[in-house]
Design a protein around this motif. Sequence first.
Motif, PDB file in Angstrom:
ATOM      1  N   THR A 143       0.839  -1.207   0.000  1.00 23.28           N
ATOM      2  CA  THR A 143       0.000   0.000   0.000  1.00 23.28           C
ATOM      3  C   THR A 143       0.872   1.255   0.000  1.00 23.28           C
ATOM      4  OG1 THR A 143      -1.709  -1.155   1.220  1.00 23.28           O
ATOM      5  CG2 THR A 143      -1.802   1.236   1.297  1.00 23.28           C
ATOM      6  N   ARG A 144       1.922   1.219   0.798  1.00 21.35           N
ATOM      7  CA  ARG A 144       2.800   2.389   0.874  1.00 21.35           C
ATOM      8  C   ARG A 144       3.527   2.614  -0.451  1.00 21.35           C
ATOM      9  NH1 ARG A 144       6.748   1.588   4.557  1.00 21.35           N
ATOM     10  NH2 ARG A 144       6.248  -0.560   5.065  1.00 21.35           N
ATOM     11  N   ALA A 145       3.922   1.510  -1.089  1.00 19.20           N
ATOM     12  CA  ALA A 145       4.621   1.626  -2.377  1.00 19.20           C
ATOM     13  C   ALA A 145       3.672   2.199  -3.431  1.00 19.20           C
ATOM     14  CB  ALA A 145       5.135   0.260  -2.816  1.00 19.20           C
ATOM     15  N   ARG A 146       2.413   1.749  -3.422  1.00 14.55           N
ATOM     16  CA  ARG A 146       1.427   2.238  -4.378  1.00 14.55           C
ATOM     17  C   ARG A 146       1.219   3.749  -4.195  1.00 14.55           C
ATOM     18  NH1 ARG A 146       0.261   0.884  -8.964  1.00 14.55           N
ATOM     19  NH2 ARG A 146       0.272  -1.298  -8.351  1.00 14.55           N
ATOM     20  N   ARG A 147       1.121   4.179  -2.953  1.00 16.29           N
ATOM     21  CA  ARG A 147       0.928   5.611  -2.683  1.00 16.29           C
ATOM     22  C   ARG A 147       2.136   6.414  -3.149  1.00 16.29           C
ATOM     23  NH1 ARG A 147      -1.085   4.824   3.502  1.00 16.29           N
ATOM     24  NH2 ARG A 147      -3.172   4.022   3.080  1.00 16.29           N
ATOM     25  N   ARG A 148       3.336   5.925  -2.820  1.00 18.26           N
ATOM     26  CA  ARG A 148       4.564   6.622  -3.209  1.00 18.26           C
ATOM     27  C   ARG A 148       4.680   6.661  -4.734  1.00 18.26           C
ATOM     28  NH1 ARG A 148       7.515   9.963  -0.265  1.00 18.26           N
ATOM     29  NH2 ARG A 148       8.440   8.549   1.216  1.00 18.26           N
ATOM     30  N   TYR A 149       4.342   5.562  -5.359  1.00 16.60           N
ATOM     31  CA  TYR A 149       4.417   5.484  -6.819  1.00 16.60           C
ATOM     32  C   TYR A 149       3.492   6.534  -7.451  1.00 16.60           C
ATOM     33  CZ  TYR A 149       3.567   3.744 -11.517  1.00 16.60           C
ATOM     34  OH  TYR A 149       3.420   3.659 -12.878  1.00 16.60           O
ATOM     35  N   ASN A 150       2.256   6.592  -6.978  1.00 11.90           N
ATOM     36  CA  ASN A 150       1.302   7.568  -7.506  1.00 11.90           C
ATOM     37  C   ASN A 150       1.800   8.994  -7.321  1.00 11.90           C
ATOM     38  OD1 ASN A 150      -0.407   5.537  -8.300  1.00 11.90           O
ATOM     39  ND2 ASN A 150      -1.724   5.647  -6.486  1.00 11.90           N
ATOM     40  N   GLN A 151       2.406   9.222  -6.143  1.00  9.80           N
ATOM     41  CA  GLN A 151       2.929  10.553  -5.839  1.00  9.80           C
ATOM     42  C   GLN A 151       4.074  10.907  -6.806  1.00  9.80           C
ATOM     43  OE1 GLN A 151       4.998  10.662  -2.074  1.00  9.80           O
ATOM     44  NE2 GLN A 151       4.112  12.625  -1.508  1.00  9.80           N
ATOM     45  N   LEU A 152       4.967   9.961  -7.051  1.00  4.20           N
ATOM     46  CA  LEU A 152       6.104  10.195  -7.955  1.00  4.20           C
ATOM     47  C   LEU A 152       5.608  10.448  -9.374  1.00  4.20           C
ATOM     48  CD1 LEU A 152       8.606   7.492  -6.633  1.00  4.20           C
ATOM     49  CD2 LEU A 152       8.989   9.961  -6.613  1.00  4.20           C
TER      50      LEU A 152
END
Length: 216
Positions: A143-152
């Motif tokens: 979940t954290r990776a998905r959020r970070r990915y979207n942010q990037l």
Amino acid sequence: MIIAIDGPSGAGKSTVAKLLSRELGFEYIDTGAMYRALAYKAYTNNIEIQEDKIDEMLKTTAVDYSDNKIFLDSKNVEGYIRSEAISKGASKISALRNVREKMVELQRKIASNKNVILDGRDIGTKVFPDADFKFFVTASAETRARRRYNQLVRTGARTNYKNVLEDIKKRDEKDSTREISPLVKADDAVLIDTTNMDVREVVKTIADIVGGKNVL
Ligand code: DC
């Protein structure tokens, strides 16, 4: 009053802390941004992240956090510190003893005599062990990776989800196992798992706990 919000990267701490600070009328201090600013300085000046080299750098470096902005040598560097390269550098630089001592001292100074929300890794365990409220905000690595990915992606970075997930796992491992002030939940912190929560729910959960004690 001090509210400490700790947890791993990508758990939504800074988004939550910022919203909460507005809601409660508190100041907000993003302590990760301080380590990122130091990593940015080392990176742009080709300074190796080693204790002695960084010790020299610290002698001529001023970091400050005010009005929701991070200042490095009096310049607002908010726009430069969120890349993957700087994330890696920040994880490395934040493991150095001299860096941590200086930043912790600075964080205590900036927060003195104020109502503040600080987010980081060691706020409830080391910087303010007597904080009025402590929260440990986390979520699954995916979940954290998905959020970070979207942010990037939103900021125009070229990256892929798998790399972001790998990086998050590596950084979790590094931040949790380092010798000085590792990322751990303080015994008296309230654990909030945001895997299946949106930002508003998290803010409400924390605001209810803080408000519920009739301290505001
Ligand atoms: O929260 P962040 O991702 O912006 O933090 C960047 C890095 O700094 C991260 O690798 C952990 C470290 N950090 C720390 O060691 N202590 C803090 N109080 C805040 C961040």
